[in-house]
Each structure stands twice: as structure tokens, then as C-alpha cells.
Design a protein around this motif. Sequence first.
Motif, PDB file in Angstrom:
ATOM      1  N   VAL A  37      94.433 -47.348  37.017  1.00 37.08           N
ATOM      2  CA  VAL A  37      95.496 -48.748  37.525  1.00 37.08           C
ATOM      3  C   VAL A  37      97.243 -48.700  37.691  1.00 37.08           C
ATOM      4  O   VAL A  37      97.766 -49.385  37.420  1.00 37.08           O
ATOM      5  N   GLY A  38      97.395 -48.069  36.062  1.00 40.02           N
ATOM      6  CA  GLY A  38      98.471 -47.110  35.732  1.00 40.02           C
ATOM      7  C   GLY A  38      99.086 -46.634  36.876  1.00 40.02           C
ATOM      8  O   GLY A  38     100.037 -46.483  37.584  1.00 40.02           O
ATOM      9  N   GLU A  39      98.519 -45.472  37.437  1.00 36.53           N
ATOM     10  CA  GLU A  39      98.106 -44.656  38.402  1.00 36.53           C
ATOM     11  C   GLU A  39      98.942 -45.830  39.511  1.00 36.53           C
ATOM     12  O   GLU A  39      99.149 -45.074  40.864  1.00 36.53           O
ATOM     13  N   PHE A  40      97.978 -46.017  39.861  1.00 27.08           N
ATOM     14  CA  PHE A  40      97.824 -47.200  41.783  1.00 27.08           C
ATOM     15  C   PHE A  40      99.447 -48.358  41.241  1.00 27.08           C
ATOM     16  O   PHE A  40      99.749 -48.163  42.579  1.00 27.08           O
ATOM     17  N   LEU A  41      99.354 -49.002  40.179  1.00 27.22           N
ATOM     18  CA  LEU A  41     100.614 -49.197  39.924  1.00 27.22           C
ATOM     19  C   LEU A  41     102.280 -48.434  40.172  1.00 27.22           C
ATOM     20  O   LEU A  41     103.180 -49.060  40.783  1.00 27.22           O
ATOM     21  N   LEU A 100      88.130 -47.681  43.895  1.00 31.20           N
ATOM     22  CA  LEU A 100      87.261 -47.136  43.203  1.00 31.20           C
ATOM     23  C   LEU A 100      86.013 -47.600  42.545  1.00 31.20           C
ATOM     24  O   LEU A 100      85.740 -48.523  41.791  1.00 31.20           O
ATOM     25  N   ILE A 101      85.092 -46.736  42.414  1.00 29.57           N
ATOM     26  CA  ILE A 101      84.179 -47.127  41.513  1.00 29.57           C
ATOM     27  C   ILE A 101      83.494 -46.244  40.334  1.00 29.57           C
ATOM     28  O   ILE A 101      83.238 -44.964  40.338  1.00 29.57           O
ATOM     29  N   ILE A 102      83.533 -47.043  38.948  1.00 27.71           N
ATOM     30  CA  ILE A 102      83.479 -46.225  38.268  1.00 27.71           C
ATOM     31  C   ILE A 102      82.027 -46.097  37.624  1.00 27.71           C
ATOM     32  O   ILE A 102      81.739 -47.270  37.251  1.00 27.71           O
ATOM     33  N   LEU A 125      90.577 -52.166  44.866  1.00 24.19           N
ATOM     34  CA  LEU A 125      89.530 -52.500  44.723  1.00 24.19           C
ATOM     35  C   LEU A 125      88.382 -52.137  43.219  1.00 24.19           C
ATOM     36  O   LEU A 125      88.719 -50.235  43.348  1.00 24.19           O
ATOM     37  N   ILE A 126      88.142 -52.108  42.155  1.00 20.24           N
ATOM     38  CA  ILE A 126      87.740 -51.833  41.185  1.00 20.24           C
ATOM     39  C   ILE A 126      86.507 -52.106  41.062  1.00 20.24           C
ATOM     40  O   ILE A 126      86.253 -53.264  40.769  1.00 20.24           O
ATOM     41  N   ALA A 185      82.039 -55.274  32.775  1.00 23.03           N
ATOM     42  CA  ALA A 185      83.184 -55.577  32.665  1.00 23.03           C
ATOM     43  C   ALA A 185      83.173 -53.788  32.031  1.00 23.03           C
ATOM     44  O   ALA A 185      84.307 -53.519  31.274  1.00 23.03           O
ATOM     45  N   ALA A 186      84.048 -53.037  33.933  1.00 23.22           N
ATOM     46  CA  ALA A 186      84.210 -52.143  33.666  1.00 23.22           C
ATOM     47  C   ALA A 186      86.417 -51.757  33.088  1.00 23.22           C
ATOM     48  O   ALA A 186      85.701 -50.594  32.211  1.00 23.22           O
ATOM     49  N   HIS A 187      86.225 -52.886  32.851  1.00 19.93           N
ATOM     50  CA  HIS A 187      88.189 -52.739  32.030  1.00 19.93           C
ATOM     51  C   HIS A 187      87.578 -52.299  30.490  1.00 19.93           C
ATOM     52  O   HIS A 187      88.474 -52.095  29.787  1.00 19.93           O
ATOM     53  N   LEU A 188      86.595 -53.300  30.279  1.00 18.66           N
ATOM     54  CA  LEU A 188      86.178 -52.762  28.552  1.00 18.66           C
ATOM     55  C   LEU A 188      85.199 -52.308  27.995  1.00 18.66           C
ATOM     56  O   LEU A 188      85.344 -51.169  26.940  1.00 18.66           O
ATOM     57  N   GLU A 189      84.238 -51.397  29.068  1.00 24.20           N
ATOM     58  CA  GLU A 189      83.546 -50.298  29.263  1.00 24.20           C
ATOM     59  C   GLU A 189      84.018 -49.448  29.033  1.00 24.20           C
ATOM     60  O   GLU A 189      83.268 -47.482  28.403  1.00 24.20           O
TER      61      GLU A 189
END
Length: 85
Positions: A58-62, A37-39, A6-7, A45-49
Amino acid sequence: KGHLFLIHGGMDNNVPPYNTYLVADALIKANKEFDMLIIPNAGHAAHLEAPASFAAVVGEFLERSGIQDLTPVLRTDPLLKGEGR
């Protein structure tokens, strides 16, 4: 079944972070494992901001989850297929 991450943007005015806390609470009560994770300075749009932070976590999670092939996700996710919302 599978792995759940959950992000949420801490400054999200569209979907308040409280909603994610409710989901997390239900998962805990159901004894389900998940990452969250709470950013802090990101909105809806956390992935853009906060792209660098988002990509790193996300890379670490994967990697931790052993997920190497994203083809099924790319094939089914409307946003990733360029269909928008």
C-alpha cells in the motif's frame, strides 16, 4: 478518476478471490487502469493477517500514485473512523 488498487486475500472464505477477478475482468474490458495484488496466505482480513506485506504494498502504491494526503479517506471511510462494519 483517481487510482485503483484491488487487494484480496487468496484464502478469503468470506468473499472468494474469484469476485475480485470478475471486477478486474470488467475493468480490463472497460480499458481502465488499476493495480491488483492477491496476498496468497491471507484471508478476508489481509491487512491484519499479513500486516507487513499489506503496509509495504500500500505504501508503494501511494508513493507511485503521488497520493500524500489521506485526510479525505480517513474522514469518509467508516472502518477507519472506528465505526466497524
